[in-house]
Design a protein around this motif. Structure first.
Motif, PDB file in Angstrom:
ATOM      1  N   PRO A 121       0.812  -1.221   0.000  1.00 20.33           N
ATOM      2  CA  PRO A 121       0.000   0.000   0.000  1.00 20.33           C
ATOM      3  C   PRO A 121       0.837   1.260   0.000  1.00 20.33           C
ATOM      4  O   PRO A 121       2.031   1.241   0.298  1.00 20.33           O
ATOM      5  CB  PRO A 121      -0.801  -0.127   1.299  1.00 20.33           C
ATOM      6  CG  PRO A 121       0.087  -0.920   2.201  1.00 20.33           C
ATOM      7  CD  PRO A 121       0.805  -1.898   1.313  1.00 20.33           C
ATOM      8  N   ALA A 122       0.172   2.364  -0.351  1.00 18.19           N
ATOM      9  CA  ALA A 122       0.815   3.669  -0.244  1.00 18.19           C
ATOM     10  C   ALA A 122       1.156   3.931   1.218  1.00 18.19           C
ATOM     11  O   ALA A 122       0.472   3.427   2.119  1.00 18.19           O
ATOM     12  CB  ALA A 122      -0.113   4.745  -0.775  1.00 18.19           C
ATOM     13  N   PRO A 123       2.213   4.688   1.463  1.00 20.41           N
ATOM     14  CA  PRO A 123       2.594   4.944   2.860  1.00 20.41           C
ATOM     15  C   PRO A 123       1.509   5.712   3.598  1.00 20.41           C
ATOM     16  O   PRO A 123       0.876   6.610   3.044  1.00 20.41           O
ATOM     17  CB  PRO A 123       3.881   5.767   2.723  1.00 20.41           C
ATOM     18  CG  PRO A 123       3.815   6.356   1.346  1.00 20.41           C
ATOM     19  CD  PRO A 123       3.090   5.368   0.500  1.00 20.41           C
ATOM     20  N   ALA A 124       1.293   5.331   4.844  1.00 19.13           N
ATOM     21  CA  ALA A 124       0.317   6.021   5.673  1.00 19.13           C
ATOM     22  C   ALA A 124       1.013   7.113   6.474  1.00 19.13           C
ATOM     23  O   ALA A 124       2.221   7.057   6.706  1.00 19.13           O
ATOM     24  CB  ALA A 124      -0.349   5.031   6.624  1.00 19.13           C
ATOM     25  N   ALA A 125       0.245   8.098   6.874  1.00 19.96           N
ATOM     26  CA  ALA A 125       0.798   9.156   7.723  1.00 19.96           C
ATOM     27  C   ALA A 125       1.223   8.556   9.053  1.00 19.96           C
ATOM     28  O   ALA A 125       0.560   7.646   9.574  1.00 19.96           O
ATOM     29  CB  ALA A 125      -0.247  10.243   7.951  1.00 19.96           C
ATOM     30  N   PRO A 126       2.342   9.004   9.614  1.00 19.53           N
ATOM     31  CA  PRO A 126       2.783   8.461  10.903  1.00 19.53           C
ATOM     32  C   PRO A 126       1.760   8.718  11.995  1.00 19.53           C
ATOM     33  O   PRO A 126       1.075   9.739  11.988  1.00 19.53           O
ATOM     34  CB  PRO A 126       4.097   9.205  11.166  1.00 19.53           C
ATOM     35  CG  PRO A 126       4.035  10.425  10.315  1.00 19.53           C
ATOM     36  CD  PRO A 126       3.225  10.069   9.115  1.00 19.53           C
ATOM     37  N   ALA A 127       1.654   7.767  12.907  1.00 20.47           N
ATOM     38  CA  ALA A 127       0.710   7.908  14.005  1.00 20.47           C
ATOM     39  C   ALA A 127       1.091   9.088  14.886  1.00 20.47           C
ATOM     40  O   ALA A 127       2.273   9.375  15.089  1.00 20.47           O
ATOM     41  CB  ALA A 127       0.678   6.628  14.836  1.00 20.47           C
ATOM     42  N   ALA A 128       0.071   9.773  15.410  1.00 22.82           N
ATOM     43  CA  ALA A 128       0.326  10.936  16.255  1.00 22.82           C
ATOM     44  C   ALA A 128       1.006  10.538  17.560  1.00 22.82           C
ATOM     45  O   ALA A 128       1.835  11.275  18.094  1.00 22.82           O
ATOM     46  CB  ALA A 128      -0.983  11.663  16.544  1.00 22.82           C
ATOM     47  N   THR A 129       0.682   9.353  18.060  1.00 23.22           N
ATOM     48  CA  THR A 129       1.298   8.849  19.288  1.00 23.22           C
ATOM     49  C   THR A 129       1.699   7.398  19.087  1.00 23.22           C
ATOM     50  O   THR A 129       1.084   6.668  18.290  1.00 23.22           O
ATOM     51  CB  THR A 129       0.333   8.943  20.482  1.00 23.22           C
ATOM     52  OG1 THR A 129      -0.856   8.200  20.189  1.00 23.22           O
ATOM     53  CG2 THR A 129      -0.034  10.394  20.771  1.00 23.22           C
ATOM     54  N   GLN A 130       2.709   6.960  19.803  1.00 28.01           N
ATOM     55  CA  GLN A 130       3.165   5.583  19.730  1.00 28.01           C
ATOM     56  C   GLN A 130       2.166   4.648  20.411  1.00 28.01           C
ATOM     57  O   GLN A 130       1.613   4.978  21.467  1.00 28.01           O
ATOM     58  CB  GLN A 130       4.523   5.429  20.411  1.00 28.01           C
ATOM     59  CG  GLN A 130       5.695   5.805  19.539  1.00 28.01           C
ATOM     60  CD  GLN A 130       5.940   4.800  18.417  1.00 28.01           C
ATOM     61  OE1 GLN A 130       5.478   3.669  18.457  1.00 28.01           O
ATOM     62  NE2 GLN A 130       6.659   5.250  17.414  1.00 28.01           N
ATOM     63  N   GLN A 131       1.922   3.491  19.783  1.00 28.86           N
ATOM     64  CA  GLN A 131       1.119   2.477  20.444  1.00 28.86           C
ATOM     65  C   GLN A 131       1.862   1.982  21.679  1.00 28.86           C
ATOM     66  O   GLN A 131       3.081   1.815  21.649  1.00 28.86           O
ATOM     67  CB  GLN A 131       0.870   1.294  19.503  1.00 28.86           C
ATOM     68  CG  GLN A 131       0.087   1.617  18.258  1.00 28.86           C
ATOM     69  CD  GLN A 131      -0.080   0.383  17.389  1.00 28.86           C
ATOM     70  OE1 GLN A 131      -0.226  -0.731  17.871  1.00 28.86           O
ATOM     71  NE2 GLN A 131      -0.043   0.596  16.079  1.00 28.86           N
ATOM     72  N   PRO A 132       1.138   1.734  22.778  1.00 28.29           N
ATOM     73  CA  PRO A 132       1.819   1.219  23.973  1.00 28.29           C
ATOM     74  C   PRO A 132       2.354  -0.188  23.729  1.00 28.29           C
ATOM     75  O   PRO A 132       1.781  -0.957  22.960  1.00 28.29           O
ATOM     76  CB  PRO A 132       0.709   1.219  25.029  1.00 28.29           C
ATOM     77  CG  PRO A 132      -0.567   1.150  24.247  1.00 28.29           C
ATOM     78  CD  PRO A 132      -0.304   1.898  22.972  1.00 28.29           C
ATOM     79  N   VAL A 133       3.466  -0.508  24.359  1.00 21.47           N
ATOM     80  CA  VAL A 133       4.061  -1.843  24.290  1.00 21.47           C
ATOM     81  C   VAL A 133       3.790  -2.526  25.626  1.00 21.47           C
ATOM     82  O   VAL A 133       4.374  -2.135  26.650  1.00 21.47           O
ATOM     83  CB  VAL A 133       5.574  -1.778  24.003  1.00 21.47           C
ATOM     84  CG1 VAL A 133       6.174  -3.174  24.009  1.00 21.47           C
ATOM     85  CG2 VAL A 133       5.831  -1.091  22.664  1.00 21.47           C
ATOM     86  N   ASP A 134       2.904  -3.501  25.621  1.00 26.78           N
ATOM     87  CA  ASP A 134       2.475  -4.160  26.854  1.00 26.78           C
ATOM     88  C   ASP A 134       3.490  -5.222  27.277  1.00 26.78           C
ATOM     89  O   ASP A 134       3.208  -6.421  27.287  1.00 26.78           O
ATOM     90  CB  ASP A 134       1.091  -4.780  26.658  1.00 26.78           C
ATOM     91  CG  ASP A 134       0.540  -5.398  27.944  1.00 26.78           C
ATOM     92  OD1 ASP A 134       1.005  -4.998  29.024  1.00 26.78           O
ATOM     93  OD2 ASP A 134      -0.333  -6.288  27.847  1.00 26.78           O
ATOM     94  N   LEU A 135       4.698  -4.754  27.592  1.00 29.61           N
ATOM     95  CA  LEU A 135       5.777  -5.633  28.035  1.00 29.61           C
ATOM     96  C   LEU A 135       6.606  -4.899  29.080  1.00 29.61           C
ATOM     97  O   LEU A 135       6.609  -3.653  29.115  1.00 29.61           O
ATOM     98  CB  LEU A 135       6.687  -6.026  26.864  1.00 29.61           C
ATOM     99  CG  LEU A 135       6.092  -6.917  25.782  1.00 29.61           C
ATOM    100  CD1 LEU A 135       7.036  -6.995  24.578  1.00 29.61           C
ATOM    101  CD2 LEU A 135       5.802  -8.320  26.312  1.00 29.61           C
ATOM    102  N   GLY A 163      -0.484 -10.792  28.714  1.00 30.82           N
ATOM    103  CA  GLY A 163       0.014 -11.422  29.921  1.00 30.82           C
ATOM    104  C   GLY A 163       1.512 -11.339  30.106  1.00 30.82           C
ATOM    105  O   GLY A 163       2.098 -12.215  30.756  1.00 30.82           O
ATOM    106  N   GLY A 164       2.141 -10.312  29.576  1.00 32.11           N
ATOM    107  CA  GLY A 164       3.584 -10.166  29.690  1.00 32.11           C
ATOM    108  C   GLY A 164       4.373 -11.008  28.714  1.00 32.11           C
ATOM    109  O   GLY A 164       5.605 -10.983  28.720  1.00 32.11           O
ATOM    110  N   LYS A 165       3.656 -11.751  27.866  1.00 30.71           N
ATOM    111  CA  LYS A 165       4.333 -12.602  26.882  1.00 30.71           C
ATOM    112  C   LYS A 165       4.567 -11.845  25.573  1.00 30.71           C
ATOM    113  O   LYS A 165       3.884 -10.864  25.268  1.00 30.71           O
ATOM    114  CB  LYS A 165       3.518 -13.868  26.618  1.00 30.71           C
ATOM    115  CG  LYS A 165       3.482 -14.837  27.782  1.00 30.71           C
ATOM    116  CD  LYS A 165       2.807 -16.142  27.384  1.00 30.71           C
ATOM    117  CE  LYS A 165       2.891 -17.170  28.506  1.00 30.71           C
ATOM    118  NZ  LYS A 165       2.286 -18.459  28.110  1.00 30.71           N
TER     119      LYS A 165
END
Length: 335
Positions: A192-206, A260-262
């Motif tokens: 696909p065509a490039p998407a605009a960068p997200a305004a905020t980073q997705q959380p990393v549940d680790l 679950g931390g995995k």
């Protein structure tokens, strides 16, 4: 102003023994004619690392240097290695890939790229295209028709649906012509065509603090994935060209939270021949599966092999299992 070649050497982790021996460390402000490596300290460093003769560094560039490429592809990239490499992401955000019951996020395994660098004798294109099995023959034909070499075809994952392949590419020439050939290959895919960068980073549940502690360096959160890119200590060359880390010669380790931390881990270790068996043994001791062992290039020195891996478990436990494998390689320590 172009970045002096010796700054590129330092950023790429290339030894600069000749600079020290010559007592020229105070000459960092020297620079040559734009587009040419007349800085003699950089030449001396390269000569000290390579008794067979000169190996040219990527030339520091600006956005204007790559305008023919971005115009042809309709995509922009980011600079790496002191503006020596211009890297354009080609991520398969359109695919819903599963492996061993895990839904693969694009940032874990589906991040293709094209890396452009300018040298004294022309531009180099290196990259990795993520393609479906149905797209692969058409992509191959398009690349071959435009003089772009395929240097590897392989998989990064074990069982997967749909079937996805990765093909590495290499070419030298005029940047606009290289981009024209790459565009023909991309047109044979549904990338696909490039998407605009997200305004905020997705959380990393680790527990990234624990993971960093086990790996021995700090990772980066990117699109919900926790990532490490680790350079080797050696000077890596392709013919007469020095390859800097952003061209794709680094170990990549990616953690995708699965609850679950995995985490699911995927990526590849970049290895010399003598490191292959110790790394296999270290990974297996930690319960980590070996997915693939192959080369990405045809003529690089030292000869490099890439080992892809996979596991799902507690994130910190996996990081602890990965560390002995990392320690079995000649990696560049964290800064």
């Amino acid at each position: 102003m172009r970045t002096p070649p010796h700054a590129l050497l330092k950023a790429a982790g290339i030894p600069v023994l000749a600079l020290l021996l010559a007592g020229l460390t105070a000459c960092g402000a020297q620079s040559g004619t734009p587009g040419h490596h007349t800085d003699m300290t950089a030449h001396a460093a390269v000569q000290a690392d390579d008794d067979e003769g000169h190996r040219s560094l990527p030339i520091a560039t600006t956005d204007a240097d790559w305008k023919p490429v971005t115009d042809a592809l309709g995509r922009t990239g980011k600079f790496g290695d002191n503006n020596g490499v211009y890297r354009i992401p080609l991520t398969r955000t359109d695919l819903h890939v599963t492996t061993k019951g895990v839904d693969i996020k694009p940032g874990l395994s589906l991040g293709g790229y094209a890396a452009f660098a300018k040298y004294d004798d022309g531009a180099m294109l290196m990259g990795d295209l993520v393609v479906t099995e149905a797209e692969l023959p058409k992509v191959t034909d398009a690349l071959q028709a435009h003089g772009i070499e395929q240097t590897a075809v392989h998989k990064h994952l074990l069982e997967q649906s749909p079937a996805v392949w990765w093909t590495h590419i290499h070419a030298m020439g005029d940047p606009a012509k290289l981009a024209e050939g790459l565009k023909a290959a991309l047109d044979a895919t549904a990338i696909p065509a490039p998407a605009a960068p997200a305004a905020t980073q997705q959380p990393v549940d680790l527990d990234t603090t624990a993971i960093d502690s086990e790996i021995g360096r700090k990772g980066t959160a990117d699109g919900g994935i926790y990532k490490y890119s680790i350079a080797r200590k050696e000077t890596i060359t392709d013919g007469d060209h020095l390859l800097t880390p952003a061209s794709g010669v680094t170990t990549g380790i990616n953690f995708q939270p699965v609850g679950g931390g995995k985490a699911a881990i995927n990526g590849d270790f970049v290895l010399t021949a003598s490191e292959v068996q110790p790394v296999i043994q270290a990974l297996r001791r930690g319960g980590i599966d070996i997915v693939e062992l192959h080369s990405h290039s045809l003529t690089e020195q030292p000869r490099l092999f890439y080992m892809h891996f996979w596991a799902v478990d507690d994130g910190a436990k996996l990081a602890k299992a990965l560390r002995p494998a990392l320690d079995a390689t000649n990696f560049k320590p964290a800064s």
